[in-house]
Design an enzyme around this catalytic site. Structure first.
Site, PDB file in Angstrom:
ATOM      1  N   TYR A  55     -19.349 -32.366 -66.859  1.00 47.69           N
ATOM      2  CA  TYR A  55     -19.211 -33.318 -65.748  1.00 47.69           C
ATOM      3  C   TYR A  55     -17.834 -33.981 -65.890  1.00 47.69           C
ATOM      4  O   TYR A  55     -17.630 -34.781 -66.820  1.00 47.69           O
ATOM      5  CB  TYR A  55     -20.317 -34.388 -65.769  1.00 47.69           C
ATOM      6  N   HIS A 112     -25.706 -26.141 -72.511  1.00 50.25           N
ATOM      7  CA  HIS A 112     -25.912 -26.431 -71.091  1.00 50.25           C
ATOM      8  C   HIS A 112     -26.477 -25.242 -70.307  1.00 50.25           C
ATOM      9  O   HIS A 112     -27.355 -25.392 -69.458  1.00 50.25           O
ATOM     10  CB  HIS A 112     -24.579 -26.884 -70.472  1.00 50.25           C
ATOM     11  N   SER A 197     -33.351 -32.862 -61.590  1.00 48.60           N
ATOM     12  CA  SER A 197     -33.636 -32.758 -60.154  1.00 48.60           C
ATOM     13  C   SER A 197     -35.112 -33.039 -59.852  1.00 48.60           C
ATOM     14  O   SER A 197     -35.764 -32.275 -59.136  1.00 48.60           O
ATOM     15  CB  SER A 197     -33.228 -31.378 -59.605  1.00 48.60           C
ATOM     16  N   PRO A 198     -35.654 -34.160 -60.366  1.00 46.82           N
ATOM     17  CA  PRO A 198     -37.076 -34.476 -60.137  1.00 46.82           C
ATOM     18  C   PRO A 198     -37.369 -34.720 -58.664  1.00 46.82           C
ATOM     19  O   PRO A 198     -38.513 -34.580 -58.231  1.00 46.82           O
ATOM     20  CB  PRO A 198     -37.292 -35.755 -60.954  1.00 46.82           C
ATOM     21  N   TYR A 224     -27.223 -25.762 -54.370  1.00 44.12           N
ATOM     22  CA  TYR A 224     -28.488 -26.388 -53.977  1.00 44.12           C
ATOM     23  C   TYR A 224     -28.931 -25.948 -52.587  1.00 44.12           C
ATOM     24  O   TYR A 224     -30.113 -25.716 -52.351  1.00 44.12           O
ATOM     25  CB  TYR A 224     -28.413 -27.930 -54.119  1.00 44.12           C
ATOM     26  N   SER A 278     -26.203 -41.807 -56.077  1.00 39.57           N
ATOM     27  CA  SER A 278     -24.808 -41.821 -55.641  1.00 39.57           C
ATOM     28  C   SER A 278     -24.396 -43.208 -55.144  1.00 39.57           C
ATOM     29  O   SER A 278     -23.241 -43.413 -54.785  1.00 39.57           O
ATOM     30  CB  SER A 278     -24.582 -40.772 -54.537  1.00 39.57           C
ATOM     31  N   GLN A 282     -29.462 -46.851 -54.252  1.00 39.73           N
ATOM     32  CA  GLN A 282     -30.364 -45.759 -54.655  1.00 39.73           C
ATOM     33  C   GLN A 282     -30.946 -46.016 -56.039  1.00 39.73           C
ATOM     34  O   GLN A 282     -32.073 -45.626 -56.323  1.00 39.73           O
ATOM     35  CB  GLN A 282     -29.623 -44.423 -54.650  1.00 39.73           C
TER      36      GLN A 282
HETATM   37  N1  LIG Z   1     -28.969 -29.364 -67.324  1.00 44.86           N
HETATM   38  C1  LIG Z   1     -28.559 -29.067 -66.126  1.00 44.86           C
HETATM   39  O1  LIG Z   1     -28.091 -27.936 -65.856  1.00 44.86           O
HETATM   40  C2  LIG Z   1     -28.646 -30.083 -65.019  1.00 44.86           C
HETATM   41  C3  LIG Z   1     -28.606 -29.672 -63.676  1.00 44.86           C
HETATM   42  C4  LIG Z   1     -28.720 -30.645 -62.688  1.00 44.86           C
HETATM   43  C5  LIG Z   1     -28.861 -31.978 -63.049  1.00 44.86           C
HETATM   44  N2  LIG Z   1     -28.873 -32.346 -64.381  1.00 44.86           N
HETATM   45  C6  LIG Z   1     -29.009 -33.763 -64.799  1.00 44.86           C
HETATM   46  O2  LIG Z   1     -30.029 -34.371 -64.058  1.00 44.86           O
HETATM   47  C7  LIG Z   1     -29.533 -35.507 -63.359  1.00 44.86           C
HETATM   48  C8  LIG Z   1     -30.286 -35.666 -62.074  1.00 44.86           C
HETATM   49  O3  LIG Z   1     -30.187 -34.489 -61.274  1.00 44.86           O
HETATM   50  P1  LIG Z   1     -30.244 -34.573 -59.720  1.00 44.86           P
HETATM   51  O4  LIG Z   1     -29.084 -35.340 -59.205  1.00 44.86           O
HETATM   52  O5  LIG Z   1     -30.427 -33.207 -59.209  1.00 44.86           O
HETATM   53  O6  LIG Z   1     -31.586 -35.436 -59.527  1.00 44.86           O
HETATM   54  P2  LIG Z   1     -32.384 -36.047 -58.326  1.00 44.86           P
HETATM   55  O7  LIG Z   1     -32.765 -37.418 -58.770  1.00 44.86           O
HETATM   56  O8  LIG Z   1     -33.438 -35.083 -57.924  1.00 44.86           O
HETATM   57  O9  LIG Z   1     -31.356 -36.134 -57.096  1.00 44.86           O
HETATM   58  C9  LIG Z   1     -30.371 -37.139 -57.059  1.00 44.86           C
HETATM   59  C10 LIG Z   1     -29.825 -37.247 -55.654  1.00 44.86           C
HETATM   60  O10 LIG Z   1     -30.853 -37.710 -54.777  1.00 44.86           O
HETATM   61  C11 LIG Z   1     -30.296 -38.588 -53.818  1.00 44.86           C
HETATM   62  N3  LIG Z   1     -30.965 -39.897 -53.963  1.00 44.86           N
HETATM   63  C12 LIG Z   1     -31.041 -40.646 -55.080  1.00 44.86           C
HETATM   64  N4  LIG Z   1     -31.733 -41.767 -54.871  1.00 44.86           N
HETATM   65  C13 LIG Z   1     -32.091 -41.748 -53.575  1.00 44.86           C
HETATM   66  C14 LIG Z   1     -32.839 -42.636 -52.752  1.00 44.86           C
HETATM   67  N5  LIG Z   1     -33.325 -43.767 -53.250  1.00 44.86           N
HETATM   68  N6  LIG Z   1     -33.041 -42.275 -51.477  1.00 44.86           N
HETATM   69  C15 LIG Z   1     -32.549 -41.123 -50.983  1.00 44.86           C
HETATM   70  N7  LIG Z   1     -31.828 -40.230 -51.703  1.00 44.86           N
HETATM   71  C16 LIG Z   1     -31.613 -40.550 -52.990  1.00 44.86           C
HETATM   72  C17 LIG Z   1     -28.798 -38.669 -54.098  1.00 44.86           C
HETATM   73  O11 LIG Z   1     -28.180 -37.668 -53.292  1.00 44.86           O
HETATM   74  P3  LIG Z   1     -26.902 -38.019 -52.321  1.00 44.86           P
HETATM   75  O12 LIG Z   1     -25.745 -37.981 -53.271  1.00 44.86           O
HETATM   76  O13 LIG Z   1     -26.907 -36.881 -51.363  1.00 44.86           O
HETATM   77  O14 LIG Z   1     -27.120 -39.353 -51.728  1.00 44.86           O
HETATM   78  C18 LIG Z   1     -28.714 -38.267 -55.560  1.00 44.86           C
HETATM   79  O15 LIG Z   1     -27.466 -37.723 -55.922  1.00 44.86           O
HETATM   80  C19 LIG Z   1     -28.028 -35.247 -63.241  1.00 44.86           C
HETATM   81  O16 LIG Z   1     -27.273 -36.415 -63.089  1.00 44.86           O
HETATM   82  C20 LIG Z   1     -27.751 -34.586 -64.565  1.00 44.86           C
HETATM   83  O17 LIG Z   1     -27.626 -35.578 -65.574  1.00 44.86           O
HETATM   84  C21 LIG Z   1     -28.786 -31.417 -65.349  1.00 44.86           C
END
Ligand SMILES: NC(=O)c1ccc[n+]([C@@H]2O[C@H](COP(=O)([O-])OP(=O)(O)OC[C@H]3O[C@@H](n4cnc5c(N)ncnc54)[C@H](OP(=O)(O)O)[C@@H]3O)[C@@H](O)[C@H]2O)c1
Length: 319
Positions: A55, A112, A197-198, A224, A278, A282
């Site tokens: 990152y 990773h 990505s929960p 995605y 973001s 949020q």
């Molecule tokens: N190991 C790996 O390969 C891997 C891969 C992916 C992620 N990760 C880790 O997992 C973390 C989370 O992943 P993720 O970003 O996919 O998780 P996520 O929580 O499923 O999605 C986060 C996104 O949801 C949106 N969001 C957040 N809060 C919101 C709300 N209250 N209302 C509406 N939309 C909302 C935002 O998108 P917008 O930006 O569009 O607003 C935010 O960027 C990452 O930061 C990283 O640390 C690891």
């Protein structure tokens, strides 16, 4: 049924870093904004951060704000899977992560992505060496197939290396492929699961057409939107949103609460939910949603049932 022990809640920090390197995907760049986000998360009682050397600028900004002195840190070896799990590269990556994070050790160091060019024996030895040097308390793997996890564990057992004890993987109401082949293996070997990505990256919030996170113009957005692009998946997303709306709950909140309280995850195994934001609003919305606890039973059941409609069309749990 809710988990016997609540899952751990971890803030993902892929949205912290150098905006210039990933415009539209990184949202917390200057020290004041990063500090504000971390302070708000900390003040609600949470103590775990997930980052990665992949990152851009995330680890360095966490280091500048002294994050490692008050949070439990989980980070990852640099790599896109092309020969980057070779021992000398692992060693260099870990050294750089610790320098950037301004700490001598972290809680978890993940590989990773699987590197299918480097023998797993070499990678396992490099992680064991770094563990013995005290660079991290435990090591983990992310995005590996169940077969690769099994092979890695066998190597560690045969060679007497410390074994990986955490798996970080894609998991939510629509991405549940790991339940069949991966989770039994993790449970057998006492490995925890950190679900990334929960909330499926925000797809349930109905704004995917407007954010960089889903734009085909960048690597992550393209990934995605392709992964979640099939028609049955889109229909399932709409079903979750509509079911949640009947209860006055947003699709995003319902999806998060399903993953935290109604999925295969259980805190008794050390499992965690790893979300990202973001914007500051949020963060508050997300923590409010999680702190609201389990969903009404009929809504939880409706979301659980949705998976049967996407099975086979959904994104895989591994790379
Ligand atoms: N190991 C790996 O390969 C891997 C891969 C992916 C992620 N990760 C880790 O997992 C973390 C989370 O992943 P993720 O970003 O996919 O998780 P996520 O929580 O499923 O999605 C986060 C996104 O949801 C949106 N969001 C957040 N809060 C919101 C709300 N209250 N209302 C509406 N939309 C909302 C935002 O998108 P917008 O930006 O569009 O607003 C935010 O960027 C990452 O930061 C990283 O640390 C690891």
């Amino acid at each position: 049924m809710s988990p016997q022990v609540p899952v751990k809640i971890i803030l993902g920090t892929h949205t912290i870093g150098d905006v210039a390197q990933m415009p539209g995907l990184i949202h917390f760049d200057n020290e004041k904004d990063v500090q504000g986000l971390l302070d708000a998360f900390h003040s609600r009682g949470y103590r775990d951060l997930d980052t990665a050397s992949n990152y851009p600028g995330s680890e360095a900004r966490l280091g500048q704000t002294g994050a490692a002195s008050r949070f439990t840190m989980h980070t990852k070896v640099r790599g896109m899977g092309n020969g980057d799990s070779e021992p000398s590269k692992i060693e260099l990556s870990i050294k750089k992560s610790l320098e950037d994070l301004q700490t001598s050790t972290v809680d978890t160091m993940f590989l990773h992505v699987p590197d299918r060019q480097t023998p797993l024996e070499d990678t396992a030895k490099a992680m064991n060496d770094a563990y013995l040097q005290g660079r991290f308390k435990k090591w983990g793997i992310s995005n590996f197939t169940a077969a690769e996890v099994e092979e890695l564990i066998k190597i560690c057992e045969t060679k007497g290396y410390v074994k990986p004890s955490v798996y970080e993987g894609h998991y939510n109401a629509i991405v549940r492929g790991g339940e069949k082949e991966l989770f039994p293996l993790l449970r057998k070997h006492h490995m925890a699961f950190f679900a990334y990505s929960p909330a499926a990256g925000g797809i349930f919030s109905d704004k995917t057409s407007t954010t960089a996170r889903w734009s085909k113009d960048n690597l992550i957005g393209n990934l995605y939107s392709t992964l979640y692009g099939k028609a049955p998946v889109q229909t399932a997303v709409a079903t979750v949103r509509d079911s949640a709306a009947k209860h006055g709950i947003s699709g995003h909140a319902a999806a998060l609460r399903w993953t935290a309280f109604h999925s295969i995850l259980d805190g008794k195994y050390g499992d965690a939910v790893l979300f990202a934001v973001s914007k500051m609003e949020q963060l508050y919305d997300t923590l409010d949603a999680i702190e609201a606890g389990p969903l009404p039973t009929d809504l939880a059941e409706a979301i659980t049932a949705v998976y049967a409609t996407v099975e086979g069309s959904e994104p895989p749990y591994h790379l």
